[in-house]
Each structure stands twice: as structure tokens, then as C-alpha cells.
Design a protein around this motif. Structure first.
Motif, PDB file in Angstrom:
ATOM      1  N   ASN A  39      10.065 -25.295 -27.375  1.00 27.99           N
ATOM      2  CA  ASN A  39      11.144 -24.446 -28.145  1.00 27.99           C
ATOM      3  C   ASN A  39      10.641 -22.903 -28.841  1.00 27.99           C
ATOM      4  OD1 ASN A  39      13.037 -26.037 -27.608  1.00 27.99           O
ATOM      5  ND2 ASN A  39      13.110 -27.102 -29.764  1.00 27.99           N
ATOM      6  N   TYR A  48      12.186 -19.604 -27.586  1.00 28.21           N
ATOM      7  CA  TYR A  48      13.095 -18.784 -28.430  1.00 28.21           C
ATOM      8  C   TYR A  48      12.296 -17.666 -29.111  1.00 28.21           C
ATOM      9  CZ  TYR A  48      15.857 -22.680 -27.117  1.00 28.21           C
ATOM     10  OH  TYR A  48      16.950 -23.645 -26.529  1.00 28.21           O
ATOM     11  N   ARG A  56      23.283 -27.245 -28.751  1.00 23.70           N
ATOM     12  CA  ARG A  56      22.681 -26.043 -28.571  1.00 23.70           C
ATOM     13  C   ARG A  56      23.366 -24.777 -29.127  1.00 23.70           C
ATOM     14  NH1 ARG A  56      21.166 -24.580 -22.944  1.00 23.70           N
ATOM     15  NH2 ARG A  56      19.079 -24.253 -23.705  1.00 23.70           N
ATOM     16  N   SER A  65      21.372 -19.644 -27.242  1.00 25.29           N
ATOM     17  CA  SER A  65      20.387 -20.402 -26.095  1.00 25.29           C
ATOM     18  C   SER A  65      20.873 -20.647 -25.176  1.00 25.29           C
ATOM     19  CB  SER A  65      19.901 -21.673 -27.134  1.00 25.29           C
ATOM     20  OG  SER A  65      19.881 -21.342 -28.275  1.00 25.29           O
TER      21      SER A  65
HETATM   22  P1  ADP Z   1      17.164 -27.149 -26.161  1.00 23.78           P
HETATM   23  O1  ADP Z   1      15.874 -26.133 -26.481  1.00 23.78           O
HETATM   24  O2  ADP Z   1      16.823 -27.994 -24.816  1.00 23.78           O
HETATM   25  O3  ADP Z   1      18.456 -26.402 -25.996  1.00 23.78           O
HETATM   26  P2  ADP Z   1      16.816 -28.616 -28.520  1.00 23.78           P
HETATM   27  O4  ADP Z   1      17.333 -29.842 -28.928  1.00 23.78           O
HETATM   28  O5  ADP Z   1      15.354 -28.446 -28.345  1.00 23.78           O
HETATM   29  O6  ADP Z   1      17.219 -28.249 -27.152  1.00 23.78           O
HETATM   30  O7  ADP Z   1      17.076 -27.452 -29.613  1.00 23.78           O
HETATM   31  C1  ADP Z   1      18.463 -27.381 -29.996  1.00 23.78           C
HETATM   32  C2  ADP Z   1      18.576 -25.952 -30.335  1.00 23.78           C
HETATM   33  O8  ADP Z   1      18.162 -25.365 -31.547  1.00 23.78           O
HETATM   34  C3  ADP Z   1      18.253 -24.996 -29.339  1.00 23.78           C
HETATM   35  O9  ADP Z   1      19.423 -24.801 -28.203  1.00 23.78           O
HETATM   36  C4  ADP Z   1      17.918 -23.614 -30.076  1.00 23.78           C
HETATM   37  O10 ADP Z   1      19.332 -23.059 -30.133  1.00 23.78           O
HETATM   38  C5  ADP Z   1      17.625 -24.222 -31.373  1.00 23.78           C
HETATM   39  N1  ADP Z   1      16.286 -23.866 -31.366  1.00 23.78           N
HETATM   40  C6  ADP Z   1      15.250 -25.008 -31.334  1.00 23.78           C
HETATM   41  N2  ADP Z   1      13.938 -24.474 -31.688  1.00 23.78           N
HETATM   42  C7  ADP Z   1      14.140 -23.049 -31.942  1.00 23.78           C
HETATM   43  C8  ADP Z   1      13.283 -22.172 -32.342  1.00 23.78           C
HETATM   44  N3  ADP Z   1      12.108 -22.369 -32.388  1.00 23.78           N
HETATM   45  N4  ADP Z   1      13.866 -20.977 -32.663  1.00 23.78           N
HETATM   46  C9  ADP Z   1      14.871 -20.692 -32.481  1.00 23.78           C
HETATM   47  N5  ADP Z   1      16.144 -21.613 -32.240  1.00 23.78           N
HETATM   48  C10 ADP Z   1      15.544 -22.996 -32.044  1.00 23.78           C
END
Ligand code: ADP
Length: 475
Positions: free
Chosen positions: A374, A378, A422, A426
Motif C-alpha cells: 500500500n 499510494y 477502497r 484509489s
Molecule cells: P487496496 O489497496 O487493495 O485498495 P486495502 O484494504 O489495502 O485495499 O486499502 C484500502 C484503501 O485504503 C485503499 O484503497 C486506499 O484508498 C487506502 N490506503 C491504504 N493504504 C494507504 C496508504 N498508505 N496511503 C494512502 N491510502 C491508503
């Protein structure tokens, strides 16, 4: 329901059995109390009779010493007549046991002279008491043998009529009291048993309503901290858990229906296009490769969903072992170093040489990988990711993954750990929305947790806390 059936049903109830026990114990205690009371009365009455007889003996003894045997005889006649010849009698004996005078003995002729008592009297010189029971006579007779002067023995007898009367009254009082007490014990016992069991009935009623389909019902807790409250609390906790599980299963099936639809549609699309337009072997090969890729993604998603659900429900037994978490995080950073560099990011890993914890290696590896993935996904180019492990001397370790990426909006923060959630920006990125819910399920399965602090456009800090020896997994 017939009356007979109703009686049988009542007989099988706990309230009925408790009432019987209560009444039984109550009656037994009352009987024991009455018995001791009876012994006490009987002994007091006998003592009174014996004292009266002893005082007579003293009177006769002093008459004998002052006025001689003739005066004793006269006194005996007068005494017997005054008290009633059916109540008291006297016999004056020589020490040989021979009678030389007596009151009117026509009513007492069945009472002889107890030779053994006379002998014992002569041996010990102390008065001897004897209780005689004559068949067909209602009342017992208390007899006293005493030496009243040189060579003279007095046999003095008294009917224990008063004694018998009082015992009879006592018996009547006993029977009446026992009947009243039994009725009282049954009523009070039943009332108390019903009161004690009312909580159990409430739990039963709630359980019945739940079995009819209202899973949201709860047993009222009276906050008295008694056993029934404990039962109600435990029952409610169990219901909370069941409700969570059912909601989880429902959500999961909704999600499966919703989120698996797109990959399946894609697979179908690839196959359809190939069938309608494909002509060369190469086209069919690329269709097969596309299908395999989509299927792998699908399988991965299904597996992740299953692991999350099972881990959250506690169905998945963790494969716990001693592992070096500092080393595990370092290895993960090494693996993610090259994708980070490809994107122009700096990935730095800090932490002590080693920290041992007890945990499931594969699940924790995957949790750390999700967080790193992640952070890389991101954080835009030229960003920085700091990973650290801390807590070498604490009961818990903390794994912190910090990036200076695009951050998460306040409204999204409370949802990002939910399955398939999500954030809007993203959606253009690859992902399933399962990474963080997987991370949280794993942390919680180890009795730990995950927290996030994030500011849009400044970055995010994810902190996982894991106890070194989770209490429920210890041993
Ligand atoms: P995915 O990454 O597959 O979309 P996750 O459950 O890992 O699903 O994360 C959920 C959401 O949280 C992501 O879609 C993203 O929008 C947000 N997110 C997770 N980690 C980060 C990060 N390090 N920085 C910014 N947004 C994040």
C-alpha cells in the motif's frame, strides 16, 4: 394439555425439585429442634418429680429421727390420702426388704419391691430412682428407694400423670405445627424457587424468540452481579458474537456476489471475444493466458476473503511459533526494495537486530507485505517510506510503516479496514480492498491491533501492535 400431563410437567421442573428440597430440609430441621426440645422437657419434668420425691424422703427422715417409726407411719397415711391414693404411695421396709407398713396399696398392688434396687441402695447408701411401666396403665410410675433411718427403708412412688399429659399436649402441638410448617415451607419454597428461576426463564424466553428468528434480542441484565446476571451477560456476549458472525457471513456473501461479478464478467468477455473474433492459435493462447491471470486474481481474492472470515471468526487455528519479527520486517523490506526503486521511492528500514515474538509466520509476513505494498502504491515518485520495528523490552512490539504519500481523507479513515472498501482516488489503482481488512484480522487474531494516522497530501502512518506472547495463544 391434560391435567395429568400438567402435573407430570411440574414434577419435572427445577422449581418443584427445589421446593421439595427446601421443604424437606425445613421439616428435618424442625423435627430435630422439636426432638431436642422434647428431651429437654422430659428431663426437666423428671427432675421435678425426683426433687419432689427427695424432699418427701427428707421429711420422713426427720420425722423418724425426732418422733419415731409410728409417727412416720401416720404421716405416710396422711400424705397418701391428701395427695390422692392413686397418685402416690409409701412403703416402709426393713433393710431385709420386708414390709412393715404401707399406704393403701390396692391401686398399686402390681408394684413389688425391686430387690436389686434395695441391694444397690444398701451398697451405696444413695437414693435409687426407678421408672416402672405397668401394662394397661396409661401413666408410668417413678419410684424412689431411700434409707430414712437406721434399719429403715422408704419406698416412695408417684404417678407420672402430669408428665404423660404434658407429653401428649406436646405431641399434639408438634403434629399441628408440623402440618402448618410443611404448608408454609412448600409455599415459601415454591415462591423462592420461582423468584430464583425467573432469570433463567427470561433467558429461556429470549433463546426461544431468537430461535424464531429475532437475533437482535438480548436478555435484560439487572446489574445485581448474581449468577443470573452472569448467565445473562454470557448469553448476550454469545449472541453478540453470533450476530457478528452472521452479519459477517451475510456481508461476505453480498461482497462475493458484488465483487466477484466483475472478474467473472471479464473472463467471460475474453472468452467470448476470442470465440467470435479469434482466428489464430496466438490469439487463443493469449486468451488462455488472460483467463488464467484473471482466474488467479479471482482465486487469490476468494482465498483472502476466506482467511479474513476464518481469522475473524476464530475458526482458523493460528500456526504459532517463535519468530524474529525484526528479521521478518527486514526481509520484507528487502523484497519490496526493488518495486520501490522502480517507482522512484526511498524505502528505509530501521529496528533492532532481533525481537522474538510468538505468532503465525505466514499470516504476519502477508500482513507486513500488504502494508508495504500500500505504501508503495499510494506514494507518488520521489516519496519516502520509513519502516521500523520497536518494543524490544516491552510486552508488545510495534511495526510502523510511514509514508509521505497522498494520505487518506478523514471521512475514509473509519472505513479503510472494512472489507472491499477502497477510497475513491484509489479506484484507478490495482487492488481488491481486502489488504487492510486482512491486516486487521491478523493483528486481532494475535490479540493485537492496527491503527492509522493520516493527513491528506502529507502521508500516512500505519502502526501494528502485537503482544510478544498473546495470552490466549500462550502455552
Ligand atoms: P487496496 O489497496 O487493495 O485498495 P486495502 O484494504 O489495502 O485495499 O486499502 C484500502 C484503501 O485504503 C485503499 O484503497 C486506499 O484508498 C487506502 N490506503 C491504504 N493504504 C494507504 C496508504 N498508505 N496511503 C494512502 N491510502 C491508503
Amino acid at each position: 394439555m391434560s391435567l395429568r400431563q400438567k402435573i407430570t410437567d411440574i414434577r419435572h421442573t427445577l422449581a418443584f425439585r427445589l421446593t421439595l428440597w427446601y421443604a424437606g430440609i425445613f421439616m428435618l430441621s424442625a423435627c430435630v429442634a422439636f426432638f431436642f426440645f422434647y428431651l429437654l422437657i422430659a428431663s426437666v419434668m423428671r427432675q421435678q418429680t425426683d426433687q419432689a420425691l427427695s424432699s418427701e424422703v427428707r421429711t420422713f427422715s426427720s420425722i423418724l429421727s425426732t418422733q419415731g417409726p409410728e409417727a412416720v407411719r401416720r404421716q405416710a397415711f396422711i400424705q397418701a390420702q391428701a395427695a390422692g391414693e392413686k397418685k402416690i404411695f409409701f412403703r416402709l421396709l426393713y433393710i431385709t426388704g420386708q414390709v412393715f407398713s404401707s399406704s393403701n396399696m390396692s391401686y398399686w398392688r402390681d408394684i413389688g419391691i425391686n430387690r436389686a434396687a434395695v441391694n444397690r441402695l444398701l451398697d451405696g447408701r444413695v437414693p435409687i430412682f426407678d421408672t416402672i411401666n405397668i401394662p394397661d396403665r396409661k401413666h408410668k410410675i417413678r419410684v424412689l428407694y431411700a434409707v430414712i433411718g437406721p434399719g429403715m427403708i422408704l419406698q416412695l412412688g408417684q404417678s407420672m400423670e402430669n408428665h404423660t399429659r404434658i407429653i401428649e399436649v406436646f405431641r399434639k402441638v408438634f403434629i399441628t405445627t408440623m402440618v402448618i410448617l410443611f404448608a408454609l415451607a412448600v409455599v415459601v419454597g415454591w415462591f423462592m424457587a420461582r423468584r430464583a428461576l425467573v432469570g433463567v426463564e427470561t433467558v429461556t424466553r429470549t433463546a426461544r424468540r431468537i430461535s424464531e428468528g429475532s437475533l437482535e434480542k438480548r436478555v435484560p441484565v439487572k446489574n445485581r452481579a448474581d449468577e443470573i446476571d452472569q448467565l445473562a451477560l454470557t448469553f448476550n456476549q454469545m449472541l453478540d458474537r453470533i450476530e457478528n458472525l452472521v452479519t459477517g457471513i451475510k456481508e461476505m456473501s453480498d461482497n462475493i456476489a458484488h465483487d466477484l461479478k466483475s472478474p467473472i464478467t471479464r473472463i467471460r468477455g475474453i472468452a467470448e471475444v476470442s470465440l467470435t473474433t479469434g482466428s489464430s492459435l496466438q490469439e487463443y493462447k493469449s486468451m488462455a493466458a488472460g483467463t488464467i491471470e484473471e482466474c488467479d486474481r479471482l482465486l487469490d481474492m476468494i482465498n483472502t476473503m476466506l482467511i479474513i472470515s476464518r481469522t475473524e471468526a476464530g475458526v482458523n487455528q493460528l500456526d504459532c511459533q517463535k519468530l524474529d519479527i525484526a528479521n521478518l520486517v527486514r526481509d520484507a523490506c528487502d523484497i519490496f526494495q526493488s518495486p520501490a526503486e522502480d517507482k522512484g521511492l526511498t524505502l528505509v528500514c530501521n529496528g533492532p537486530e532481533n525481537i522474538s515474538i510468538n505468532g503465525d509466520l505466514r499470516l504476519i509476513q502477508r500482513m507486513v507485505a500488504n502494508l508495504l505494498d500500500n505504501a508503495i502504491k499510494y506514494t507518488p515518485a520521489n516519496g519516502k517510506i520509513d519502516v521500523s520495528v520497536a518494543g524490544g523490552t516491552d510486552p508488545s512490539v510495534r511495526i510502523v510503516v510511514q509514508d509521505n504519500g497522498r494520505g487518506i481523507a478523514g471521512k475514509d479513515l473509519e472505513h479503510i479496514f472494512e472489507r472491499f472498501y477502497r477510497c475513491d482516488p484509489s479506484r484507478s489503482q490495482a487492488g481488491t480492498g481486502l489488504g487492510l481488512s486482512f491486516a486487521r484480522a491478523v493483528a486481532r487474531a494475535h490479540n493485537g491491533d492496527i491503527a492509522v494516522i493520516s493527513t491528506p497530501d502529507e502521508g500516512s502512518i500505519f502502526t501494528v501492535t502485537l503482544p510478544k506472547n498473546p495470552p490466549s495463544l500462550a502455552g
